[in-house]
Design a protein around this motif. Structure first.
Motif, PDB file in Angstrom:
ATOM      1  N   VAL A   1       0.787  -1.187   0.138  1.00 49.28           N
ATOM      2  CA  VAL A   1       0.058   0.063   0.201  1.00 49.28           C
ATOM      3  C   VAL A   1       0.954   1.250  -0.129  1.00 49.28           C
ATOM      4  O   VAL A   1       0.610   2.023  -0.712  1.00 49.28           O
ATOM      5  CB  VAL A   1      -1.086  -0.071   1.260  1.00 49.28           C
ATOM      6  N   ARG A   2       1.895   1.218   0.849  1.00 48.57           N
ATOM      7  CA  ARG A   2       3.057   2.307   0.676  1.00 48.57           C
ATOM      8  C   ARG A   2       3.304   2.711  -0.778  1.00 48.57           C
ATOM      9  O   ARG A   2       3.568   3.739  -1.126  1.00 48.57           O
ATOM     10  CB  ARG A   2       3.998   2.170   1.738  1.00 48.57           C
ATOM     11  N   SER A   3       3.837   1.573  -1.435  1.00 51.70           N
ATOM     12  CA  SER A   3       4.390   1.692  -2.729  1.00 51.70           C
ATOM     13  C   SER A   3       3.319   2.209  -3.701  1.00 51.70           C
ATOM     14  O   SER A   3       3.539   3.036  -4.565  1.00 51.70           O
ATOM     15  CB  SER A   3       4.914   0.490  -3.105  1.00 51.70           C
ATOM     16  N   LEU A   4       2.016   1.875  -3.509  1.00 49.55           N
ATOM     17  CA  LEU A   4       0.841   2.311  -4.174  1.00 49.55           C
ATOM     18  C   LEU A   4       0.833   3.894  -4.094  1.00 49.55           C
ATOM     19  O   LEU A   4       0.881   4.847  -4.927  1.00 49.55           O
ATOM     20  CB  LEU A   4      -0.482   1.794  -4.015  1.00 49.55           C
ATOM     21  N   PHE A   5       0.786   4.222  -2.856  1.00 52.86           N
ATOM     22  CA  PHE A   5       0.708   5.684  -2.465  1.00 52.86           C
ATOM     23  C   PHE A   5       2.114   6.582  -2.687  1.00 52.86           C
ATOM     24  O   PHE A   5       2.103   7.636  -2.487  1.00 52.86           O
ATOM     25  CB  PHE A   5       0.336   5.959  -0.914  1.00 52.86           C
ATOM     26  N   MET A   6       3.068   5.967  -3.327  1.00 53.71           N
ATOM     27  CA  MET A   6       4.288   6.599  -3.691  1.00 53.71           C
ATOM     28  C   MET A   6       4.068   6.754  -5.157  1.00 53.71           C
ATOM     29  O   MET A   6       5.175   6.789  -5.736  1.00 53.71           O
ATOM     30  CB  MET A   6       5.614   5.717  -3.438  1.00 53.71           C
TER      31      MET A   6
END
Length: 151
Positions: A79-84
């Motif tokens: 999810v962090r990579s998606l929001f990045m």
């Protein structure tokens, strides 16, 4: 259309819905307008972005130095990579905007039914637009006290 333009468009839908909720008379036609032109438009935008991102039809535009997000990894890292990415950020933010407006509409309708003035509703609605769950929690506490007194 770039992610910056989509960001602007979803904010217009959000602002129109919240302005109607705060300032227009609470009539069935206004409630329908907020539900469909506000919440519905945000949900439709979310669906289009979701399909575009997860279907590989749109570039998520990762933040410089970040790899391509794994759109199917729902761990905290995934999810962090998606929001990045620009696409992931706009997608996630649109999710918040749609749900916060829906919750605000529910709060206003519930508050109207329980006899709360628009002035009493305003701080709760403001909390909801700024920090959705805090506004909702505030309303749940306030409405429970009124319900217990009325019972």
């Amino acid at each position: 259309m770039g992610w910056g333009a989509v960001w602007s468009l979803v904010h217009v839908a959000m602002a129109v819905g919240w302005a109607a909720l705060f300032f227009l008379p609470r009539r069935p036609a206004i409630h329908s307008f907020i539900l469909y032109a506000g919440v519905g438009a945000l949900c439709a935008a979310y669906l289009a972005m979701f399909v575009a991102l997860f279907g590989g039809l749109a570039d998520p535009v990762p933040v410089a130095g970040q790899g391509e997000p794994d759109l199917l990894n729902y761990s905290i890292g995934g999810v962090r990579s998606l929001f990045m990415s620009d696409g992931g950020t706009v997608l996630g933010w649109t999710h918040y905007l749609a749900f916060d407006l829906f919750v605000g509409l529910w709060i206003s309708r519930d508050a109207d039914a329980k006899g709360f003035s628009r002035w009493a509703q305003a701080p709760v609605l403001f909390l909801t637009v700024m920090a959705g769950p805090i506004g909702l929690l505030t309303w749940l506490i306030v409405r429970e006290r009124r319900a217990r007194r009325g019972a």
